[in-house]
Motif scaffolding. Structure first.
Motif, PDB file in Angstrom:
ATOM      1  N   ASP A 211      38.805  57.548  85.124  1.00  0.00           N
ATOM      2  CA  ASP A 211      38.720  57.741  83.797  1.00  0.00           C
ATOM      3  C   ASP A 211      39.871  58.579  83.108  1.00  0.00           C
ATOM      4  OD1 ASP A 211      38.361  58.094  80.846  1.00  0.00           O
ATOM      5  OD2 ASP A 211      36.089  58.483  81.162  1.00  0.00           O
ATOM      6  N   CYS A 213      42.579  60.104  80.280  1.00  0.00           N
ATOM      7  CA  CYS A 213      42.876  60.228  78.909  1.00  0.00           C
ATOM      8  C   CYS A 213      44.188  61.069  78.542  1.00  0.00           C
ATOM      9  CB  CYS A 213      41.538  61.074  78.089  1.00  0.00           C
ATOM     10  SG  CYS A 213      40.060  60.125  78.178  1.00  0.00           S
ATOM     11  N   ARG A 220      42.937  55.009  68.392  1.00  0.00           N
ATOM     12  CA  ARG A 220      42.265  55.131  69.588  1.00  0.00           C
ATOM     13  C   ARG A 220      42.331  53.663  70.470  1.00  0.00           C
ATOM     14  NH1 ARG A 220      38.630  57.719  66.354  1.00  0.00           N
ATOM     15  NH2 ARG A 220      37.825  59.925  67.242  1.00  0.00           N
ATOM     16  N   THR A 222      42.255  51.964  74.008  1.00  0.00           N
ATOM     17  CA  THR A 222      41.416  51.781  75.578  1.00  0.00           C
ATOM     18  C   THR A 222      41.948  50.758  76.356  1.00  0.00           C
ATOM     19  OG1 THR A 222      39.396  53.033  74.686  1.00  0.00           O
ATOM     20  CG2 THR A 222      39.244  51.744  76.742  1.00  0.00           C
ATOM     21  N   VAL A 224      41.341  48.892  80.167  1.00  0.00           N
ATOM     22  CA  VAL A 224      40.324  48.670  81.114  1.00  0.00           C
ATOM     23  C   VAL A 224      40.735  47.814  82.018  1.00  0.00           C
ATOM     24  CG1 VAL A 224      37.835  48.057  81.760  1.00  0.00           C
ATOM     25  CG2 VAL A 224      38.333  49.121  79.492  1.00  0.00           C
ATOM     26  N   ARG A 273      43.012  56.006  76.484  1.00  0.00           N
ATOM     27  CA  ARG A 273      42.154  55.968  77.547  1.00  0.00           C
ATOM     28  C   ARG A 273      42.163  54.742  78.463  1.00  0.00           C
ATOM     29  NH1 ARG A 273      35.354  56.315  76.852  1.00  0.00           N
ATOM     30  NH2 ARG A 273      35.168  57.862  78.893  1.00  0.00           N
ATOM     31  N   LEU A 275      40.470  53.039  81.840  1.00  0.00           N
ATOM     32  CA  LEU A 275      39.212  53.019  82.613  1.00  0.00           C
ATOM     33  C   LEU A 275      39.574  51.917  83.771  1.00  0.00           C
ATOM     34  CD1 LEU A 275      36.418  52.937  79.931  1.00  0.00           C
ATOM     35  CD2 LEU A 275      36.941  54.981  81.684  1.00  0.00           C
ATOM     36  N   ALA A 322      33.411  51.911  77.634  1.00  0.00           N
ATOM     37  CA  ALA A 322      34.430  52.058  76.803  1.00  0.00           C
ATOM     38  C   ALA A 322      34.100  51.758  75.469  1.00  0.00           C
ATOM     39  CB  ALA A 322      35.677  51.277  76.894  1.00  0.00           C
ATOM     40  N   SER A 325      32.418  54.789  72.761  1.00  0.00           N
ATOM     41  CA  SER A 325      33.203  55.694  72.110  1.00  0.00           C
ATOM     42  C   SER A 325      33.752  54.798  70.961  1.00  0.00           C
ATOM     43  CB  SER A 325      34.053  56.345  73.099  1.00  0.00           C
ATOM     44  OG  SER A 325      33.242  57.143  73.865  1.00  0.00           O
ATOM     45  N   CYS A 327      36.637  53.126  69.083  1.00  0.00           N
ATOM     46  CA  CYS A 327      38.038  52.482  69.631  1.00  0.00           C
ATOM     47  C   CYS A 327      38.508  51.564  68.678  1.00  0.00           C
ATOM     48  CB  CYS A 327      37.659  51.857  70.875  1.00  0.00           C
ATOM     49  SG  CYS A 327      39.024  51.171  71.743  1.00  0.00           S
ATOM     50  N   MET A 330      40.847  47.626  72.026  1.00  0.00           N
ATOM     51  CA  MET A 330      40.182  47.910  73.429  1.00  0.00           C
ATOM     52  C   MET A 330      40.813  46.180  74.300  1.00  0.00           C
ATOM     53  SD  MET A 330      36.721  47.517  75.626  1.00  0.00           S
ATOM     54  CE  MET A 330      35.907  48.549  74.309  1.00  0.00           C
ATOM     55  N   THR A 418      33.165  47.578  69.482  1.00  0.00           N
ATOM     56  CA  THR A 418      34.834  47.449  69.312  1.00  0.00           C
ATOM     57  C   THR A 418      35.150  46.003  68.646  1.00  0.00           C
ATOM     58  OG1 THR A 418      35.055  49.061  71.186  1.00  0.00           O
ATOM     59  CG2 THR A 418      37.145  47.709  70.219  1.00  0.00           C
TER      60      THR A 418
END
Length: 459
Positions: A211, A213, A220, A222, A224, A273, A275, A322, A325, A327, A330, A418
């Motif tokens: 993880d 950041c 934001r 993210t 993955v 972020r 992940l 993910a 939070s 976001c 994503m 999201t």
């Protein structure tokens, strides 16, 4: 000066990009000697053809064929096809329009990649001065991110397990002052990542969730990425021919780390972020089994009908985290299904999203930067195919139909908060050498995303 370009020098050799339609007039303007040289070298402006105009054995001018529209469509970055045969000189691109200039500068920089960790693999000796009007820092960010992706995918699994993938993420975090935390081994169960733990528990190389950041202001974002560092298929063991390229099954992780590097290197104003569920799908007494029913972090149960469909399992827990939070966007990237390759071949990265605006920006950017992607449908009637009845979800529906779509529908079940979510099913491998892309690991869709993100995020 960046690693991709040479410092300006008065001894640089002038370099021209000449389309087929321009070749005759260009040669005529340079006189009989140039015309004779073109005849001798059978040069006509064909895409990637190199014409060397010499004086006492030294190149005084080089022309590279820019071809025609059809040639350029059929051979991406074909203008640098002869890069390895260019003389060992510093070149200065002149008399070219801005579109050609930008494309050539990027292609030249990408073409310098060589994977030489285990054996000498000399890079092209030719160097290019960054052309006027080209953003060298942006190209360097793109190239450094792409080369990270290639290096990670190309590294064999004996040197690229979950721990080594973690080390690569930690190196990236250190370089850009990012925060990083890792949940490893049995602690995955304690912190409610049961699917990641289950897939990786049979390997002596402990599974983990990485993880990272970076950034304190802005939208934001993210990322993955699937980090299956080697996939035997588990108890549904792959045949040898299918196992041969499984070192690249962490290609999704390599993609998001490469994209993250582009974002951080260019100082994009986002809260980023990343992940990465990193595991090895191995065989052993503790391996998960066909017909097991597993509970995910989200609480949804999954019937295991094939242990070789493990990537969507580890992604499910990571996507759930993910989605817990806030976001704005994503992005999931994974070397997930062979069905995607059957659908679009190895050169195109298919993607799935329900957001039409997001899809439009990605497709537009892909065309602008010559990084081909294609949207496939999240066909709602196929939802029934991933619902086995005995559990909430089936990880490997029988029948063989629409495998890439059903995998994407499976992942979508774990992203409910999201709104702007996109999943890429990448191949991550160049089957044979091509201009700017040596055989081996390659990024797909990351340049398109990097180009699209400022518009997607309203930066």
């Amino acid at each position: 000066m960046s690693a991709s370009f040479a410092a300006p020098t008065p001894n640089a050799v002038p370099l021209h990009l000449i389309a087929r339609a321009e070749a005759e007039n260009w040669l005529a303007a340079r006189g009989v000697a140039a015309q004779n040289a073109a005849k001798t070298q059978n040069w006509s402006g064909k895409l990637g053809q190199i014409l060397c105009l010499n004086e006492q054995g030294l190149p005084v001018r080089l022309a590279i064929g820019y071809g025609d529209t059809t040639e350029r469509k059929r051979k991406r970055f074909g203008v640098v096809a002869g890069l390895s045969t260019m003389p060992a000189q510093v070149f200065d691109l002149v008399e070219s329009d801005q579109d050609r200039t930008r494309d050539f500068a990027l292609a030249f920089a990408l073409g310098k990649y060589r994977y030489d960790r285990y054996a000498a693999n000399a890079a092209p000796k030719a160097e290019l001065i960054c052309p006027e009007g080209v953003d060298a820092e942006k190209i360097e960010a793109i190239v450094s991110g792409e080369f990270l992706t290639r290096d990670l995918v190309n590294t064999p699994s004996n040197d690229m397990g979950p721990a080594e993938l973690e080390a690569a993420a930690r190196d990236l975090a250190k370089t850009y002052a990012a925060d990083i935390s890792v949940v490893t081994g049995a602690e995955l169960l304690a912190q409610n990542f049961p699917l990641i733990h289950t897939v990786g528990r049979a390997s002596p190389r402990a599974p983990r969730l990485i993880d990272l950041c970076w950034g304190t202001a802005g939208p934001r974002l993210t990322l993955v990425g699937k980090g299956v560092c080697f996939d035997t298929g588990g108890l549904n063991l792959k045949p040898g021919a299918s196992m041969g390229l499984m070192k690249k099954d962490m290609g999704g992780a390599a993609h998001v780390l490469g994209l993250a590097k582009m974002i951080m290197a260019s100082n994009m104003p986002v809260r980023l972020r990343v992940l990465v569920p990193a595991v090895e799908n191995a065989i052993g007494g503790s391996a998960f089994r066909p017909q097991d029913i597993l509970k995910s972090r989200k609480g949804l149960t999954v019937e295991i009908n094939n242990t070789d469909a493990e990537g969507r399992l580890v992604l499910a827990d990571a996507l759930t985290l993910a989605d817990e939070s806030p976001c704005d966007v994503m992005i999931c990237m994974a070397t997930l299904t062979g069905a995607a390759r059957v659908a679009v071949g190895p050169d195109i990265a298919p993607y799935f999203t329900q957001d039409n605006g997001l899809s439009h920006e990605i497709a537009t950017a892909a065309a602008e930067v010559n990084d081909p992607v294609w949207q496939l449908p999240l066909h709602a009637p196929y939802e029934a195919m991933i619902e086995p009845g005995i559990a909430d979800l089936d990880n490997a529906p029988a029948g063989g139909f629409a495998g890439a779509i059903t995998a994407a529908l499976f992942l979508q079940r774990f992203v409910t908060q999201t709104q702007k979510f996109v999943h890429f099913d990448c191949y991550g491998w160049q089957p044979s050498a091509a201009p700017a892309r040596p055989k081996g690991g390659v990024g797909q869709g990351t340049r398109a995303l990097f180009h699209a993100l400022p518009r997607i995020l309203n930066l």
